[in-house]
Scaffold this motif. Structure first.
Motif, PDB file in Angstrom:
ATOM      1  N   TYR A 105       0.828  -1.207   0.000  1.00 23.02           N
ATOM      2  CA  TYR A 105       0.000   0.000   0.000  1.00 23.02           C
ATOM      3  C   TYR A 105       0.862   1.257   0.000  1.00 23.02           C
ATOM      4  O   TYR A 105       0.515   2.264  -0.625  1.00 23.02           O
ATOM      5  CB  TYR A 105      -0.917   0.002   1.225  1.00 23.02           C
ATOM      6  N   GLN A 106       1.996   1.215   0.694  1.00 25.26           N
ATOM      7  CA  GLN A 106       2.881   2.385   0.728  1.00 25.26           C
ATOM      8  C   GLN A 106       3.430   2.700  -0.661  1.00 25.26           C
ATOM      9  O   GLN A 106       3.533   3.870  -1.050  1.00 25.26           O
ATOM     10  CB  GLN A 106       4.034   2.117   1.708  1.00 25.26           C
ATOM     11  N   ARG A 107       3.767   1.664  -1.427  1.00 29.81           N
ATOM     12  CA  ARG A 107       4.236   1.888  -2.794  1.00 29.81           C
ATOM     13  C   ARG A 107       3.145   2.549  -3.639  1.00 29.81           C
ATOM     14  O   ARG A 107       3.420   3.476  -4.402  1.00 29.81           O
ATOM     15  CB  ARG A 107       4.645   0.561  -3.432  1.00 29.81           C
ATOM     16  N   ARG A 108       1.920   2.071  -3.514  1.00 24.63           N
ATOM     17  CA  ARG A 108       0.821   2.644  -4.298  1.00 24.63           C
ATOM     18  C   ARG A 108       0.539   4.077  -3.876  1.00 24.63           C
ATOM     19  O   ARG A 108       0.244   4.940  -4.721  1.00 24.63           O
ATOM     20  CB  ARG A 108      -0.423   1.776  -4.123  1.00 24.63           C
ATOM     21  N   ILE A 109       0.629   4.363  -2.593  1.00 25.23           N
ATOM     22  CA  ILE A 109       0.400   5.733  -2.117  1.00 25.23           C
ATOM     23  C   ILE A 109       1.434   6.684  -2.685  1.00 25.23           C
ATOM     24  O   ILE A 109       1.109   7.796  -3.135  1.00 25.23           O
ATOM     25  CB  ILE A 109       0.417   5.764  -0.577  1.00 25.23           C
ATOM     26  N   ILE A 146      -7.300  11.590  -9.024  1.00 25.25           N
ATOM     27  CA  ILE A 146      -6.044  11.079  -8.457  1.00 25.25           C
ATOM     28  C   ILE A 146      -6.107  11.065  -6.938  1.00 25.25           C
ATOM     29  O   ILE A 146      -5.699  10.106  -6.278  1.00 25.25           O
ATOM     30  CB  ILE A 146      -4.864  11.936  -8.950  1.00 25.25           C
ATOM     31  N   ARG A 147      -6.643  12.138  -6.363  1.00 22.29           N
ATOM     32  CA  ARG A 147      -6.737  12.217  -4.906  1.00 22.29           C
ATOM     33  C   ARG A 147      -7.695  11.157  -4.355  1.00 22.29           C
ATOM     34  O   ARG A 147      -7.456  10.581  -3.283  1.00 22.29           O
ATOM     35  CB  ARG A 147      -7.226  13.614  -4.508  1.00 22.29           C
ATOM     36  N   SER A 148      -8.776  10.877  -5.088  1.00 22.54           N
ATOM     37  CA  SER A 148      -9.715   9.853  -4.654  1.00 22.54           C
ATOM     38  C   SER A 148      -9.062   8.476  -4.613  1.00 22.54           C
ATOM     39  O   SER A 148      -9.239   7.712  -3.661  1.00 22.54           O
ATOM     40  CB  SER A 148     -10.931   9.832  -5.586  1.00 22.54           C
ATOM     41  N   GLY A 149      -8.273   8.166  -5.640  1.00 22.49           N
ATOM     42  CA  GLY A 149      -7.550   6.897  -5.628  1.00 22.49           C
ATOM     43  C   GLY A 149      -6.547   6.822  -4.493  1.00 22.49           C
ATOM     44  O   GLY A 149      -6.381   5.768  -3.854  1.00 22.49           O
ATOM     45  N   GLU A 150      -5.876   7.943  -4.212  1.00 21.07           N
ATOM     46  CA  GLU A 150      -4.910   7.967  -3.115  1.00 21.07           C
ATOM     47  C   GLU A 150      -5.603   7.758  -1.772  1.00 21.07           C
ATOM     48  O   GLU A 150      -5.100   7.039  -0.901  1.00 21.07           O
ATOM     49  CB  GLU A 150      -4.175   9.306  -3.126  1.00 21.07           C
ATOM     50  N   LEU A 221      10.081  -0.344   6.825  1.00 19.33           N
ATOM     51  CA  LEU A 221       9.237  -0.584   5.660  1.00 19.33           C
ATOM     52  C   LEU A 221       9.114   0.681   4.807  1.00 19.33           C
ATOM     53  O   LEU A 221       9.197   0.622   3.572  1.00 19.33           O
ATOM     54  CB  LEU A 221       7.850  -1.055   6.103  1.00 19.33           C
ATOM     55  N   GLN A 222       8.923   1.827   5.450  1.00 17.31           N
ATOM     56  CA  GLN A 222       8.843   3.076   4.696  1.00 17.31           C
ATOM     57  C   GLN A 222      10.170   3.389   4.012  1.00 17.31           C
ATOM     58  O   GLN A 222      10.204   3.806   2.849  1.00 17.31           O
ATOM     59  CB  GLN A 222       8.450   4.221   5.630  1.00 17.31           C
ATOM     60  N   ALA A 223      11.273   3.191   4.751  1.00 18.50           N
ATOM     61  CA  ALA A 223      12.590   3.469   4.173  1.00 18.50           C
ATOM     62  C   ALA A 223      12.904   2.510   3.029  1.00 18.50           C
ATOM     63  O   ALA A 223      13.535   2.906   2.044  1.00 18.50           O
ATOM     64  CB  ALA A 223      13.674   3.375   5.250  1.00 18.50           C
ATOM     65  N   LYS A 224      12.460   1.245   3.152  1.00 24.21           N
ATOM     66  CA  LYS A 224      12.708   0.272   2.078  1.00 24.21           C
ATOM     67  C   LYS A 224      12.005   0.700   0.793  1.00 24.21           C
ATOM     68  O   LYS A 224      12.596   0.631  -0.304  1.00 24.21           O
ATOM     69  CB  LYS A 224      12.209  -1.106   2.513  1.00 24.21           C
ATOM     70  N   VAL A 225      10.762   1.151   0.908  1.00 23.68           N
ATOM     71  CA  VAL A 225      10.041   1.635  -0.264  1.00 23.68           C
ATOM     72  C   VAL A 225      10.743   2.849  -0.859  1.00 23.68           C
ATOM     73  O   VAL A 225      10.916   2.967  -2.080  1.00 23.68           O
ATOM     74  CB  VAL A 225       8.586   1.973   0.107  1.00 23.68           C
TER      75      VAL A 225
END
Length: 280
Positions: A105-109, A146-150, A221-225
């Motif tokens: 999910y972080q990658r998609r965000i 775009i904002r709705s998808g985010e 996890l955030q840093a890995k992305v």
């Protein structure tokens, strides 16, 4: 970060040049990064990597605290202390599964954020054209889409975080039940007040490093992305202007062009710059 900044300056100018010629449409499959992605790399991704780097020492501090506390529990409860470790091992696969979902999910965000930043920059740069042709509603629909998808992905990520936190806050209760159940039910010892309160104090001490470890896992996890995004960006093909600067500096004795003569510069730039059928 300096490398990202150096490459982003060249790529940003190259992107502007493409926009002027009508070829600046950056999709998910394009090889060049948009201005929105470059802005996020500089403002968000580098910050997450720096934050993780400043707290990297916690990755070995918390496990040491957990190991010392479990050792003290072992001296107090004996083999029953390993019941708490068994509870942790049973929960770890579920936690790892939730963490992998959260990272996706972080990658998609971040991808949606790149698109939102890109279209926002385009709107700000071309606000006169948008107002002149009355394109406000069309642009508003694009930004809102775009904002709705985010927001949809953010909602799913928060739900995953809620399940992860709920599972994590259940860990102290589960390890306490596992240790005391094994101490009284399997080993047959009597749970006295001195043993119970001392064990509860140690288990309470164990909760602090476990909470900190969850925070570190979230940062990792955030840093890995972010590291993957920066690595993908740096692995992209350099723009022609950046190659030209590299070729020029490679034939010069010093990094500046002040020590290069005209022959060297012409040799480096013959394949890049020239005139065809020109007249003056």
């Amino acid at each position: 970060m300096a490398t990202v900044g150096q490459k982003s300056t060249s790529d940003a100018e190259h992107t502007k040049g493409d926009d002027k010629h009508g070829s600046g449409d950056n999709t998910a499959g394009s090889t060049s990064s948009s201005q929105g992605k470059i802005a996020n790399l500089m403002a968000v991704d580098t910050q997450k990597i720096a934050e993780m780097a400043s707290l990297i020492y916690l990755l070995y501090e918390f496990p040491i605290q957990i190991a010392v506390t479990v050792l003290m529990l072992y001296q107090l409860l004996g083999i029953a202390a390993f019941g708490s470790l068994g509870a942790l091992l049973l929960i770890s696969p579920i936690q790892a599964w939730l963490s992998s979902i959260w990272r996706g999910y972080q990658r998609r965000i971040m991808s949606f954020s790149d698109q939102r930043m890109d279209i926002t920059n385009e709107v700000l740069q071309g606000v006169r054209i948008i107002k002149y042709f009355a394109w406000e509603s069309h642009v508003e629909k694009q930004v809102a889409g775009i904002r709705s998808g985010e927001l949809k992905v953010l909602r799913k990520q928060f739900m995953t975080s809620a399940h992860s936190l709920m599972l994590f806050f259940m860990v102290p209760v589960l390890i306490t039940l596992a240790a005391f159940s094994m101490y009284t039910g399997i080993l047959g010892h009597q749970l006295t007040a001195s043993v119970a309160f001392t064990a509860l104090s140690l288990l309470k001490t164990l909760r602090a490093p476990l909470d900190g470890l969850l925070y570190c896992i979230s940062l990792i996890l955030q840093a890995k992305v972010s590291v993957d995004r920066v690595d993908q960006y740096l692995a992209e093909e350099d723009t022609p202007k950046y190659k030209l600067l590299q070729a020029t500096s490679s034939v010069c004795n010093m990094p500046t062009a002040g020590t290069c003569n005209s022959t060297d510069i012409n040799t480096a730039t013959t394949a890049e710059v020239g005139f065809v059928n020109a007249s003056f």
